[in-house]
Design an enzyme around this catalytic site. Structure first.
Site, mmCIF file in Angstrom:
data_model
loop_
_atom_site.group_PDB
_atom_site.id
_atom_site.type_symbol
_atom_site.label_atom_id
_atom_site.label_comp_id
_atom_site.label_asym_id
_atom_site.label_seq_id
_atom_site.Cartn_x
_atom_site.Cartn_y
_atom_site.Cartn_z
ATOM 1 N N ASP A 47 39.475 42.173 41.921
ATOM 2 C CA ASP A 47 39.749 42.519 40.525
ATOM 3 C C ASP A 47 39.767 44.034 40.364
ATOM 4 O OD1 ASP A 47 39.991 42.728 37.800
ATOM 5 O OD2 ASP A 47 37.974 41.975 37.339
ATOM 6 N N ARG B 279 38.915 34.969 32.208
ATOM 7 C CA ARG B 279 38.992 33.924 31.178
ATOM 8 C C ARG B 279 40.389 33.339 31.090
ATOM 9 N NH1 ARG B 279 36.888 38.047 26.740
ATOM 10 N NH2 ARG B 279 36.054 38.955 28.648
ATOM 11 N N LYS C 201 40.027 49.608 36.459
ATOM 12 C CA LYS C 201 38.603 49.909 36.537
ATOM 13 C C LYS C 201 38.414 51.314 37.087
ATOM 14 C CE LYS C 201 36.891 45.217 37.281
ATOM 15 N NZ LYS C 201 36.139 45.118 36.012
ATOM 16 N N ASP D 255 42.030 43.593 32.342
ATOM 17 C CA ASP D 255 40.779 43.447 33.091
ATOM 18 C C ASP D 255 39.963 42.245 32.609
ATOM 19 O OD1 ASP D 255 38.881 44.010 34.968
ATOM 20 O OD2 ASP D 255 37.977 45.694 33.878
ATOM 21 N N GLU E 99 40.672 39.256 32.867
ATOM 22 C CA GLU E 99 41.598 38.310 33.503
ATOM 23 C C GLU E 99 40.946 36.976 33.837
ATOM 24 O OE1 GLU E 99 39.806 40.444 35.112
ATOM 25 O OE2 GLU E 99 39.020 39.118 36.661
HETATM 26 N N1 BES Z 1 35.089 40.700 37.053
HETATM 27 C C1 BES Z 1 34.804 41.395 35.861
HETATM 28 C C2 BES Z 1 33.358 41.197 35.421
HETATM 29 C C3 BES Z 1 32.353 42.069 36.095
HETATM 30 C C4 BES Z 1 32.184 43.379 35.722
HETATM 31 C C5 BES Z 1 31.542 41.558 37.061
HETATM 32 C C6 BES Z 1 31.245 44.169 36.341
HETATM 33 C C7 BES Z 1 30.593 42.341 37.680
HETATM 34 C C8 BES Z 1 30.442 43.649 37.321
HETATM 35 C C9 BES Z 1 35.694 40.902 34.726
HETATM 36 O O1 BES Z 1 36.949 40.483 35.099
HETATM 37 C C10 BES Z 1 35.872 42.056 33.807
HETATM 38 O O2 BES Z 1 36.438 43.015 34.224
HETATM 39 N N2 BES Z 1 35.376 41.917 32.581
HETATM 40 C C11 BES Z 1 35.465 42.957 31.616
HETATM 41 C C12 BES Z 1 35.836 42.334 30.308
HETATM 42 C C13 BES Z 1 36.220 43.326 29.234
HETATM 43 C C14 BES Z 1 37.528 44.007 29.594
HETATM 44 C C15 BES Z 1 36.356 42.585 27.924
HETATM 45 C C16 BES Z 1 34.099 43.645 31.538
HETATM 46 O O3 BES Z 1 33.069 42.959 31.638
HETATM 47 O O4 BES Z 1 34.071 44.859 31.408
HETATM 48 ZN ZN ZN Z 2 37.145 39.765 37.064
HETATM 49 ZN ZN ZN Z 3 38.358 42.105 35.190
#
Ligand code: BES
Ligand code: ZN
Ligand code: ZN
Length: 492
Positions: free
Chosen positions: A265, A346, A272, A342, A344
């Site tokens: 991701d 859900r 990110k 990001d 993604e």
């Molecule tokens: N895979 C990430 C969640 C994640 C973030 C896991 C940090 C472990 C450490 C997920 O896909 C993500 O990026 N979520 C975002 C959502 C936001 C854009 C609403 C997040 O948590 O920042």
């Molecule tokens: Zn993710």
């Molecule tokens: Zn993500």
């Protein structure tokens, strides 16, 4: 994964191997140490049996000519004894045994009215396999634990119970280690295609059916949200479907497991930051958890129908990729405004959940996902965040968590939170704002579960550990494997 051996052994005073003594504070005085000399040495070292405490010595048995090694590990107070304390003591004892270069270790698990010989044997077996796990396949110099075999002793009349429990502990420990291997592999190796192959290999080994759909078939199913996420990467998506139909007489009862399988991701165009991005190879830990759970359920021939689905793909960047602001469709027919590429996970879960209900007839749905950074802010690395639409399901999960030692905590799902997932431009948006990020992500998935009882496990904080734990080494934890297994068991 290397082979660690565990076997049961009828215990008696003649057993002449190196020993792991699991000792409570209360029984320290009358503990049957292998010899009075060992007792003296342990006392001289001020071993007191507290949780986490260890001590060891090498001694020459009376009349013997071979020195023997003894490791003692504390269980704490007897009245406060739990399975988790047994696991931790085994983990601590194993580190000590490693220093003494012990290869074959024998232990006699502690039992009382609250802790049966079977439960104790399972916990000891599990903890040994989890603590001795290493991910060292890319190292020229391996750092394996010296302990290659563990003998679990039992008393007369405990044989049947202990042998069965040991077998279960082995299934669960090895399935958890399989999940850890899948997660620890870097994303250049663990592509969607490879993840599907690993699921197929596990299916062949443990006896569950695996079907893998490629892009065309996924398109035919109309999984538009999933495909939008998958679009950018040259590593094409694979929809992995695993079936263990252990109760064919009840085809309407199907436990559906959905695991997030993002093999990497990057965040996509909502990129990110570079720092820490390498950790995003673990974004398929939900998938690993369901593959591991299916392996253990099939291996133990559990009499339940369980289907698991993983919408595996990679979230990268290219001219083909989806963009922030795009409005996309979904298998359920709902439209979604992509506010962040990001968020993604859900999107893939929405289609996978809809698929498992409509095509696999799931009557209960559990999804497991490294879904939000927000769950780490809320609960840290200790506890998995849970949402549900059915409190009785959460109670089952609590029973399971007590058996496995994994920590869970329920978050609220008040209907007002759903407002955050609304937008004037589409049926849903994929970001619910900064506040309550774990809840709004879960409630996004809830929009696709129809009327099915549903549990949502956000394992973003618990799937990976930066440091060694009591019986876990740094890296993937395999969280969810044992939890899902014991959760399924509550339906037996
Ligand atoms: N895979 C990430 C969640 C994640 C973030 C896991 C940090 C472990 C450490 C997920 O896909 C993500 O990026 N979520 C975002 C959502 C936001 C854009 C609403 C997040 O948590 O920042
Ligand atoms: Zn993710
Ligand atoms: Zn993500």
């Amino acid at each position: 994964m290397f082979d660690l051996e565990v076997r049961a052994l009828q215990f008696n005073a003649q057993v002449q191997t190196d020993l792991l003594c699991l000792v409570t504070e209360d029984e320290l005085q009358d503990y049957a140490w292998p010899s009075p000399a060992v007792k003296q040495i342990m006392e001289a070292q001020k071993f007191s049996g507290k949780p986490g405490e260890t001590s060891s010595c090498v001694f020459l048995p009376d009349g013997g000519d071979q020195p023997r090694k003894v490791v003692a590990a504390g269980l704490g107070k007897e009245e406060e004894l739990t399975l988790e304390k047994v696991r931790r003591a085994v983990g601590a004892g194993l580190k000590e045994a490693d220093k003494l270069n012990i290869a074959l270790l024998t232990t006699m698990p502690w039992t009382n009215e609250r802790l049966s010989a079977g439960d104790a044997a399972r916990a000891v077996t599990e903890a040994y396999l989890l603590a001795a796990y290493r991910f060292d396949r890319y190292l020229a110099e391996k750092k394996a634990s010296s302990v290659r075999s563990l003998q679990v002793g039992y008393g007369p009349e405990q044989e049947v119970e202990v042998i069965a429990a040991l077998k279960l502990g082995q299934s669960l420990g090895e399935a958890t280690n399989l999940a850890r291997d899948l997660v620890n592999e870097p994303a250049n190796v663990m592509t969607p295609e490879r993840l599907a192959q690993e699921a197929q290999a596990a299916g062949e080994k443990y006896g569950f059916a695996v079907e893998v759909l490629e892009e065309e078939a996924i398109e035919e199913l109309g999984m538009e949200a999933y495909l939008a996420v998958a679009k950018a990467s040259a590593n094409r998506p694979r929809l992995i479907i695993m079936r263990h139909l252990g109760d064919p007489a009840n085809p309407d009862q199907v436990l559906g497991l959905v695991g997030k399988g993002m093999t990497f991701d990057s965040g996509g165009l909502s990129l990110k930051q570079a720092k820490g991005m390498e950790a995003m190879k673990f974004d398929m830990a939900g998938a690993a958890a369901v593959i591991g759970a299916m392996s253990a359920l099939a291996r133990e021939q559990v009499r339940l129908n369980v289907v698991a689905v993983v919408a595996a793909c990679e979230n990268l960047i290219s001219s083909r990729g989806y963009r922030p602001g795009d409005i996309i469709g979904s298998m359920a027919g709902k439209t979604i405004l992509v506010e962040s590429t990001d968020a993604e996970g859900r999107l893939t879960l929405a289609d996978a959940v809809h698929y498992i209900i409509t095509k696999e007839n799931a009557s209960v749905v559990v999804d497991v996902a490294t879904l939000t950074g927000a769950v780490i802010v809320a609960l840290g690395n200790l506890t998995t965040g849970v949402l549900t639409n059915d409190d009785s399901l959460y109670q089952r999960l609590q029973q399971a968590a007590e058996k496995s030692g994994e920590r869970i905590w329920q978050l609220p799902d008040f209907p007002e939170y759903k407002e955050q997932n609304k937008t004037p431009y589409a049926d849903l948006r994929n970001v619910g704002g900064r506040e309550a990020g774990t809840i709004t992500a879960g409630l996004f998935v809830a929009e696709f579960v129809q009327d099915r009882p549903w549990l949502h496990l956000d394992i973003a904080g618990t799937a990976f550990s930066e440091k060694d734990g009591a019986y876990m080494v740094q890296g993937a934890t395999g969280v969810g494997v044992r939890l899902l297994y014991h959760f399924a068991e509550t339906y037996l």
